[in-house]
Design a protein around this motif. Structure first.
Motif, PDB file in Angstrom:
ATOM      1  N   TRP A  37      21.472 -30.920 -16.854  1.00 57.65           N
ATOM      2  CA  TRP A  37      20.821 -30.780 -18.159  1.00 57.65           C
ATOM      3  C   TRP A  37      20.740 -32.115 -18.884  1.00 57.65           C
TER       4      TRP A  37
ATOM      5  N   GLN B  22      12.321 -30.151 -17.560  1.00 53.59           N
ATOM      6  CA  GLN B  22      11.220 -29.206 -17.769  1.00 53.59           C
ATOM      7  C   GLN B  22      10.469 -28.941 -16.470  1.00 53.59           C
TER       8      GLN B  22
ATOM      9  N   MET C 216      12.510 -26.678 -14.183  1.00 50.72           N
ATOM     10  CA  MET C 216      12.464 -25.279 -14.616  1.00 50.72           C
ATOM     11  C   MET C 216      11.119 -24.637 -14.264  1.00 50.72           C
ATOM     12  N   LYS C 217      10.028 -25.400 -14.434  1.00 49.54           N
ATOM     13  CA  LYS C 217       8.707 -24.884 -14.064  1.00 49.54           C
ATOM     14  C   LYS C 217       8.628 -24.652 -12.559  1.00 49.54           C
TER      15      LYS C 217
ATOM     16  N   PRO D 270      15.775 -21.315 -19.340  1.00 55.37           N
ATOM     17  CA  PRO D 270      14.689 -20.855 -20.224  1.00 55.37           C
ATOM     18  C   PRO D 270      14.395 -19.381 -19.975  1.00 55.37           C
ATOM     19  N   GLN D 271      13.975 -18.668 -21.014  1.00 52.28           N
ATOM     20  CA  GLN D 271      13.726 -17.231 -20.914  1.00 52.28           C
ATOM     21  C   GLN D 271      12.785 -16.882 -19.764  1.00 52.28           C
ATOM     22  N   LYS D 272      11.738 -17.683 -19.589  1.00 50.88           N
ATOM     23  CA  LYS D 272      10.763 -17.408 -18.530  1.00 50.88           C
ATOM     24  C   LYS D 272      11.406 -17.488 -17.148  1.00 50.88           C
TER      25      LYS D 272
END
Length: 246
Positions: free
Chosen positions: A70, A78, A81-82, A112-114
């Motif tokens: 992190w 980012q 995570m994607k 992340p929520q997604k």
């Protein structure tokens, strides 16, 4: 004779764990952005997962994202995570086709929520598969896991659910993230680095360690076979003498 023919299928590691290292360096060597290295690393993930299942490996754990990761540049985090979300969407067919169950360990609520949503959906859809269990270590740190385990056991001791005298290895195992997994037999780390990086410290107590200079995006099924062949050459004594084992 191909490498796979040198593997004894009756002496396979029950649990292989891999520290997938070297994506950034792979990209840097080619004058590319680090994120391109991570994208290419997903190909090695697919090949390793499919090859492990085909061999008969029952448990495969991949160190996908550590608690320390992190702290990396925001754009890189980012992108990772994607990539996680897109890979889960793309690989669900591969998991189903190969009868592979997805599992995840770590502080998953920090994702992340997604990513959480996609992860839980794939876990649910593959929960009845039983050829192999693929575990992703996400936002995972072994020290954090052990601290969490101590806290959970302490609460049970305080509430007289567990007696301090009865705390043993099995009690600790029951409170780890990996409570449903066997100990690691073979730990592989790519990129030439020779350290554990806060990964499954309790679970690798008797694991065979295998380090390769191959960067993760270049890691193929042949490299996996080489690691397993090396594992099968080693004598695992678990504190006993060679005479006792033989």
């Amino acid at each position: 004779m191909s490498l796979i023919e040198h593997i004894h299928t009756d002496y396979l590691p029950k649990h292989i764990a891999i520290i997938m290292d070297g994506n950034g360096r792979w990209a840097k060597q080619k004058g590319l952005l680090r994120t391109v290295g991570h994208e290419n690393g997903t190909k090695s993930v697919r090949q390793t997962v499919e090859s492990s299942a085909e061999l008969g490996i029952k448990n495969l754990t991949l160190y996908a994202f550590s608690t320390e990761n992190w702290n990396r540049p925001k754009l890189e985090v980012q992108t990772l995570m994607k990539l996680l979300v897109s890979s889960l969407k793309k690989e669900i067919k591969t998991l189903q086709k190969n009868d592979i169950k997805l599992n995840a360990i770590g502080c998953l609520n920090e994702l992340p929520q997604k990513a959480q949503k996609e992860l839980l959906e794939v876990i649910e859809k593959t929960k009845n598969n039983n050829r192999m269990c693929l575990t992703l270590a996400l936002s995972y740190g072994s020290r954090e896991e052990l601290i969490n385990t101590v806290k959970k056991i302490s609460i049970k001791v305080k509430n007289n659910i567990i007696s301090p005298e009865n705390i043993d290895e099995s009690v600790i195992n029951e409170h780890l993230y990996t409570q449903n997994l066997p100990d690691v037999d073979l730990l592989i780390r790519t990129s030439g680095e020779q350290r554990i990086s806060n990964f499954l410290l309790w679970q690798i107590a008797y694991a065979e360690l295998y380090f390769t200079k191959v960067l993760w995006p270049d890691f193929t099924k042949e490299h996996l076979y080489e690691a397993i062949i090396e594992y099968q050459k080693r004598e695992r004594r678990f504190g006993k003498t060679s005479e006792q084992i033989n």
